[in-house]
Design a protein around this motif. Structure first.
Motif, short mmCIF file in Angstrom:
data_model
loop_
_atom_site.label_atom_id
_atom_site.label_comp_id
_atom_site.label_asym_id
_atom_site.label_seq_id
_atom_site.Cartn_x
_atom_site.Cartn_y
_atom_site.Cartn_z
N LEU A 177 0.83 -1.20 0.00
CA LEU A 177 0.00 0.00 0.00
C LEU A 177 0.87 1.25 0.00
CD1 LEU A 177 -2.73 1.48 0.27
CD2 LEU A 177 -2.49 1.22 2.76
N THR A 178 1.87 1.28 0.86
CA THR A 178 2.77 2.44 0.92
C THR A 178 3.50 2.64 -0.40
OG1 THR A 178 3.10 2.09 3.31
CG2 THR A 178 4.72 3.46 2.16
N ALA A 179 3.98 1.54 -0.98
CA ALA A 179 4.69 1.64 -2.26
C ALA A 179 3.76 2.12 -3.36
CB ALA A 179 5.28 0.27 -2.63
N ALA A 180 2.52 1.65 -3.36
CA ALA A 180 1.56 2.09 -4.38
C ALA A 180 1.27 3.57 -4.23
CB ALA A 180 0.27 1.28 -4.27
N GLY A 181 1.15 4.06 -2.99
CA GLY A 181 0.93 5.48 -2.77
C GLY A 181 2.11 6.31 -3.24
N ASP A 182 3.32 5.85 -2.94
CA ASP A 182 4.52 6.57 -3.38
C ASP A 182 4.64 6.57 -4.90
OD1 ASP A 182 5.20 7.15 -0.77
OD2 ASP A 182 6.61 5.48 -0.57
N ASP A 183 4.33 5.43 -5.52
CA ASP A 183 4.42 5.34 -6.98
C ASP A 183 3.42 6.29 -7.65
OD1 ASP A 183 6.39 3.45 -6.77
OD2 ASP A 183 5.07 1.74 -7.16
N TYR A 184 2.22 6.35 -7.10
CA TYR A 184 1.20 7.22 -7.69
C TYR A 184 1.61 8.69 -7.52
CZ TYR A 184 -3.31 9.35 -8.69
OH TYR A 184 -4.30 10.13 -9.23
N ARG A 185 2.07 9.04 -6.35
CA ARG A 185 2.53 10.42 -6.12
C ARG A 185 3.66 10.78 -7.06
NH1 ARG A 185 6.71 12.42 -4.37
NH2 ARG A 185 7.47 10.40 -3.67
#
Length: 225
Positions: A151-159
């Motif tokens: 989840l954290t990685a997906a948020g960082d990737d989207y940002r």
């Protein structure tokens, strides 16, 4: 005839000189506006990086938020929480103010509003993921570690994807324009997938017993009350 030729050259030289001066002046202004956008981006990133803790949101703060029509972070709002920076400042308010400054600066620099909407959404999504991580930590780590990391990685990737789109549109507007619609479609799909991950995490954390446990964990001790 010679005088006429001299006049033509003088006039043409003046026109060319004025055009060059205007071009250089506008180019300098564009660079100044673009540099300001990047500074604003750094301020937004500093807010997100400074998130430190969560705390119960007071009733007065809830009433003011409703009256002001502030957009609250879904994860924090569900649990009635405030997200705090290291100095105790409200992170949601600080992020909103930083994003408002970014929008004004980027619109002045010619960035399309729809690109800005995605960039702002990317920062908010990353902060949402951080709030989920903080809640899970307060509850003793209920979420599967691999799922939380994903989840954290997906948020960082989207940002990162939304920020790169903003920067490319800022510095290379004509080059980025042909693929803009396709990139926005891809970002929408990425945002939908991220939303699904976050909702799955909240479904685990937001049960009545966990909500009660979180309130107890965040309640001040008798000596602090």
């Amino acid at each position: 005839m010679a005088e006429l030729i001299d006049l033509v050259y003088t006039t043409a030289g003046g026109i060319v000189g004025a055009a060059v001066t205007t071009y250089l002046s506008r180019d300098h202004e564009r660079r100044h506006l673009r540099a300001d956008v990047q500074q604003r981006l750094q301020r937004v990133a500093a807010v997100r990086a400074g998130v430190h803790d969560i705390a119960p949101r007071g009733a007065g703060n809830r009433r003011r938020a409703r009256r002001a029509g502030d957009g609250r972070l879904v994860a924090a709002d569900h649990f009635g929480l405030s997200v705090l920076l290291e100095d105790g400042t409200d992170a949601e308010r600080a992020l909103r103010e930083a994003l408002d400054g970014l929008v004004v600066s980027a619109l002045s620099a010619g960035v399309p509003r729809r690109v800005l909407d995605f960039a702002g959404g990317g920062e908010e999504q990353a902060l949402q993921c951080e709030v989920v991580r903080l809640i899970d930590a307060r509850l003793g780590g209920l979420l599967d570690e691999a799922d939380l990391d994903a989840l954290t990685a997906a948020g960082d990737d989207y940002r990162e994807a939304t920020t790169q789109l903003l920067l490319q549109t800022l510095w290379h507007p004509w080059r980025s324009r042909p693929r803009l619609r396709a990139r926005l479609r891809a970002l929408r799909a990425q945002a939908t997938a991220l939303h699904g991950r976050r909702q799955a995490a909240l479904a685990v954390l937001a049960t009545p017993e966990h909500t009660l446990a979180l309130g107890q964990a965040l309640a001040p001790s008798p000596g602090q009350a």
